[in-house]
Enzyme design. Structure first.
Site, short mmCIF file in Angstrom:
data_model
loop_
_atom_site.label_atom_id
_atom_site.label_comp_id
_atom_site.label_asym_id
_atom_site.label_seq_id
_atom_site.Cartn_x
_atom_site.Cartn_y
_atom_site.Cartn_z
N HIS A 57 23.26 43.40 3.14
CA HIS A 57 22.43 42.28 2.72
C HIS A 57 21.00 42.63 3.14
O HIS A 57 20.79 43.18 4.23
CB HIS A 57 22.85 40.99 3.41
CG HIS A 57 24.20 40.49 3.02
ND1 HIS A 57 24.55 39.18 3.18
CD2 HIS A 57 25.28 41.11 2.48
CE1 HIS A 57 25.80 39.00 2.76
NE2 HIS A 57 26.26 40.17 2.33
N GLU A 59 18.50 40.87 4.26
CA GLU A 59 18.00 40.23 5.48
C GLU A 59 18.54 40.92 6.73
O GLU A 59 17.79 41.17 7.68
CB GLU A 59 18.38 38.75 5.51
CG GLU A 59 17.91 37.95 4.31
CD GLU A 59 18.92 37.93 3.16
OE1 GLU A 59 18.74 37.07 2.28
OE2 GLU A 59 19.87 38.73 3.14
N CYS A 87 22.44 34.14 4.81
CA CYS A 87 23.80 33.70 5.12
C CYS A 87 23.99 33.71 6.64
O CYS A 87 23.15 34.24 7.37
CB CYS A 87 24.81 34.62 4.43
SG CYS A 87 24.94 36.27 5.17
N CYS A 90 23.63 37.23 8.25
CA CYS A 90 22.25 37.72 8.31
C CYS A 90 21.43 36.96 9.35
O CYS A 90 20.66 37.55 10.11
CB CYS A 90 21.60 37.62 6.94
SG CYS A 90 22.34 38.73 5.74
#
Length: 156
Positions: A57, A59, A87, A90
């Site tokens: 991801h 992030e 999320c 992250c």
């Protein structure tokens, strides 16, 4: 430089570009940029599918890279602009990074409309007292990226 004075729209639109690049490549449409003194210092986009790595991801990967490349004082003056609210995974990684704030366009409840699953906990709860969570910014533009993406297909 005060993060309130940053060019929020420009930085968010760069995150949108990265999200579109991810979708064009076969990944989910998420992109993020790290900004210090109103200048982009690092960028990333989702690579979960193309790298076959559930941790990719943008992030989380930017938090990892920032911890390796920037001193904690520098990270504390850094803002993450991200196309979608981080999320829980992250946000957990961002705790260690200690950014000044994260600015998102599409929030967790909105992304649930597209994906069919909502976060068990919102990023502001995880980052409380560490990193301010601000959003939504340019929400209509951010939502348009998800509206154009084929969420009905198989996209792990």
């Amino acid at each position: 430089m005060n993060p309130d004075d940053f060019d929020h729209d420009s930085h968010m639109r760069r995150a949108f570009e990265l999200a579109r690049e991810a979708a064009d490549r076969g990944d989910r449409p998420f992109g993020s940029v790290l900004v210090r003194d109103d200048a982009v210092v690092l960028t990333d986009s989702n690579r979960v599918v193309t790298e076959n790595d559930i941790r990719r991801h943008p992030e989380l990967h930017l938090a990892y890279r920032a911890c390796r490349k920037l001193e904690s004082d520098d990270r504390a003056e850094t803002v993450m602009y991200t196309s979608t609210e981080p999320c829980p995974m992250c946000a957990g990684g961002m705790v260690r990074a200690g950014f000044d704030r994260v600015v998102y366009s599409v929030d967790g409840d909105e992304i649930a409309e597209f994906t069919g699953s909502s976060p068990s906990v919102r990023s502001a709860t995880i980052l409380d007292g560490i990193t301010a969570v601000v959003g939504p910014v340019l929400n209509e533009e951010g939502r348009r990226i998800h509206e154009e993406y084929d969420w009905s297909g198989t996209h792990d």
